[in-house]
Enzyme design. Structure first.
Site, PDB file in Angstrom:
ATOM      1  N   LYS A  52       0.843  -1.198   0.000  1.00  0.00           N
ATOM      2  CA  LYS A  52       0.000   0.000   0.000  1.00  0.00           C
ATOM      3  C   LYS A  52       0.881   1.252   0.000  1.00  0.00           C
ATOM      4  CE  LYS A  52      -3.756  -2.539   2.069  1.00  0.00           C
ATOM      5  NZ  LYS A  52      -4.455  -3.001   3.259  1.00  0.00           N
ATOM      6  N   GLN A  96      -4.720  -1.637   9.352  1.00  0.00           N
ATOM      7  CA  GLN A  96      -4.538  -2.951   8.733  1.00  0.00           C
ATOM      8  C   GLN A  96      -5.176  -4.034   9.604  1.00  0.00           C
ATOM      9  OE1 GLN A  96      -3.182  -3.590   5.638  1.00  0.00           O
ATOM     10  NE2 GLN A  96      -3.815  -5.700   6.006  1.00  0.00           N
ATOM     11  N   ASP A 119     -11.087   2.384   3.504  1.00  0.00           N
ATOM     12  CA  ASP A 119     -11.377   0.958   3.292  1.00  0.00           C
ATOM     13  C   ASP A 119     -12.871   0.737   3.033  1.00  0.00           C
ATOM     14  OD1 ASP A 119      -9.294  -0.831   3.152  1.00  0.00           O
ATOM     15  OD2 ASP A 119      -9.008  -0.957   5.336  1.00  0.00           O
TER      16      ASP A 119
END
Ligand code: NDP
Length: 284
Positions: A52, A96, A119
């Site tokens: 990422k 995460q 997200d």
């Protein structure tokens, strides 16, 4: 023989388009910054986090990294997320997953401001998605829509069957296919006669989490088949939820594993980061 839907190539196209858009935004004084939080040092999570960060660097998005020890307390993490919510120089916040077992993941997801929820997991983002409002879309399903569109697979009016109803893939996938005017059926472990249902699909999306589960008997001739699964086979090679060798001769188009859905997830995360500032040009 099925046409291969090349996720590597399509994700590169999207990242290149975003790179150009970000460079234009920078010229207008708009910077984008993604805060990435990792708790603990799970090796798989570290690989995802690094990928990422690399994607951010490629596109021109600043990334700010928070690597916290495994024994970080829930309150400490909540405080960090809240301070990043307040920080005007941060546009997106990514925690995460999975988090260590002593931290309540749902609480952390709900702490992220819906305006920085790149997200797309916050209940407000999920609600916006189902209402058809603007907002952050869950990255893997959003990537699948791009794969279909950019490889010329028509969605409107077609029978779309999803295998799996998880919050991160199956359910948001259904919302996005509906938006594109597909006729959508969602199947799961209690579905009776799964084969009967999947054989109706013009577009079959498989997110079941079971290695090479879907064989040719589940697939209508000429269907487009999208494989979300990621597993290792007996030779330690990556494979999916679809038995590629069995299904490929029956399908009209199919995603490989690796190189299909996988690369799209990060590309769409980057798109969500850019989305967080779209419309701000000229307002700074
Ligand atoms: P989950 O395990 O959360 O969900 C699996 C779904 O499959 C559930 O809804 C379950 O039904 C359903 N299911 C299980 N067995 C059957 C069966 N025999 N018949 C019909 N349905 C069944 O998985 P995820 O959605 O999180 O992930 C699916 C796969 O995709 C995994 O391999 C994962 O690694 C991969 N993945 C890949 C991503 C990428 O970027 N490429 C991103 C996210 C996931 P029920 O609800 O009834 O239990």
């Amino acid at each position: 023989m099925a046409r291969l839907i090349n996720g590597k190539e399509i994700s590169k196209q999207i990242k290149d388009e975003l790179k150009e858009e970000v460079s234009g935004l920078k010229e207008q004084g708009v910077q984008i910054c993604l805060a990435v939080i990792q708790v603990g040092s799970d090796p798989a999570s570290s690989v995802y986090v690094n990928n990422k960060k690399k994607a951010c660097a490629y596109i021109g998005i600043d990334s700010r990294s928070y690597e916290l020890p495994e024994d970080t307390g829930e309150e400490e993490l909540v405080n960090l997320v809240e301070s990043l919510n307040e920080d005007e120089s941060v546009n997106g916040i990514l925690v995460q997953l999975p988090l260590p077992a002593h931290i309540n993941e749902d609480r952390i997801i709900r702490t992220i401001s819906p305006d920085k929820d790149v997200d797309g997991f916050h209940p407000v983002s999920v609600g916006r998605l189902w209402l058809g409002e603007k907002g952050f879309q869950s990255c893997t399903p959003a990537g699948i829509i791009q794969l279909l569109k950019r490889s010329g697979v028509q969605i409107e009016g077609r029978e779309c069957v999803i295998v799996g109803r998880s919050n991160i893939v199956g359910k948001p996938m259904a919302a996005l296919l509906l938006r594109e005017n597909g006729t959508v059926t969602v199947t799961h472990s209690r579905t009776k006669d799964l084969r009967e249902v999947t054989k109706r699909a013009d577009i079959l999306i498989v997110a079941i989490g079971k290695k090479q589960f879907i064989t040719a008997e589940y697939v209508k001739k000429g269907a487009a088949v999208i494989d979300v699964g990621i597993h290792r086979d007996e030779n330690n090679h990556l494979c999916g939820d679809v038995d590629f060798d069995s299904v490929e001769p029956v399908a009209s188009a199919i995603t490989p594993v690796p190189g299909g859905v996988g690369p799209m997830t990060i590309a769409m995360l980057m798109d969500n980061c850019v989305e967080s500032v779209r419309g701000r040009e000229g307002s700074q």
